[in-house]
Design a protein around this motif. Structure first.
Motif, short mmCIF file in Angstrom:
data_model
loop_
_atom_site.label_atom_id
_atom_site.label_comp_id
_atom_site.label_asym_id
_atom_site.label_seq_id
_atom_site.Cartn_x
_atom_site.Cartn_y
_atom_site.Cartn_z
N GLY A 170 38.86 41.72 44.59
CA GLY A 170 38.42 42.94 44.93
C GLY A 170 40.32 43.99 43.70
N HIS A 171 39.87 43.24 42.76
CA HIS A 171 40.71 43.27 42.06
C HIS A 171 40.71 42.43 40.49
N TRP A 190 36.89 41.59 36.74
CA TRP A 190 36.92 42.20 38.24
C TRP A 190 36.55 41.41 39.06
N GLN A 248 35.07 39.78 43.25
CA GLN A 248 35.12 39.44 44.61
C GLN A 248 34.67 38.12 45.12
N GLU A 290 33.01 36.38 48.34
CA GLU A 290 32.37 37.47 49.75
C GLU A 290 31.04 35.80 50.15
N ARG A 294 44.08 46.80 40.73
CA ARG A 294 43.57 46.83 42.05
C ARG A 294 42.68 47.84 42.02
#
Ligand code: TYD
Length: 133
Positions: free
Chosen positions: A48-49, A94, A96, A98, A121
């Motif tokens: 998430g960054h 970017w 993420q 998951e 962020r």
């Protein structure tokens, strides 16, 4: 810039398989750091960054997870589930992580030492940074 999936060498053997990463052969950067993410509870999201400078290679050493990437214009979804595949992530992208499976293990090879100042962020600030490139 787009993420790149690389296939690492694999030595298949009845005794078990072996793969490896060599800086000169497989990476567009010098290795400054290796870290790993493990024991991720079901449904949790990591990352998430973006990074201003850091480039990374992410490998699912065990289990599986999805790497969601955004280059400011376009989103990419890469499912990692083989310990000989890795995704190379350039700087200013970017990310993420998951959908971690039980007992999954993510190893990340990075071009820099840890520095909180290298993180972006906030997605809007990330997009502004990209538009300046
Ligand atoms: P963070 O990068 O936010 O985790 P994620 O993988 O979800 O993006 O890092 C979580 C914490 O760990 C944060 O307090 C910083 C610390 N950390 C280090 O000390 N060294 C490292 O190399 C990394 C990646 C994180």
């Amino acid at each position: 810039m787009e993420p790149k999936i690389i296939q690492l060498p694999k030595h298949l053997d009845a005794r078990g398989n072996l793969s490896f990463i060599e800086e000169e052969s497989h990476l567009p950067f010098k290795i400054k750091r290796v870290y790993w993410i493990y024991d991720v509870p079901g449904g949790e999201i990591r990352g998430g960054h973006a990074f201003k400078e850091t480039e990374e290679l992410i490998v699912a050493l065990s289990g599986s997870f999805d790497v969601i990437l955004h280059n400011g214009k376009k989103e990419f979804k890469i499912s990692l589930n083989r310990s000989y595949n890795g995704v190379l992530i350039p700087k200013l992208m970017w990310r993420q992580l998951e959908n971690f499976s039980t007992n999954s293990l993510a190893v990340i090879v990075a071009s820099t030492e840890y520095d909180e100042q290298d993180y972006i962020r906030d997605f809007d600030i990330f997009k502004k940074n990209k538009s300046l490139c």
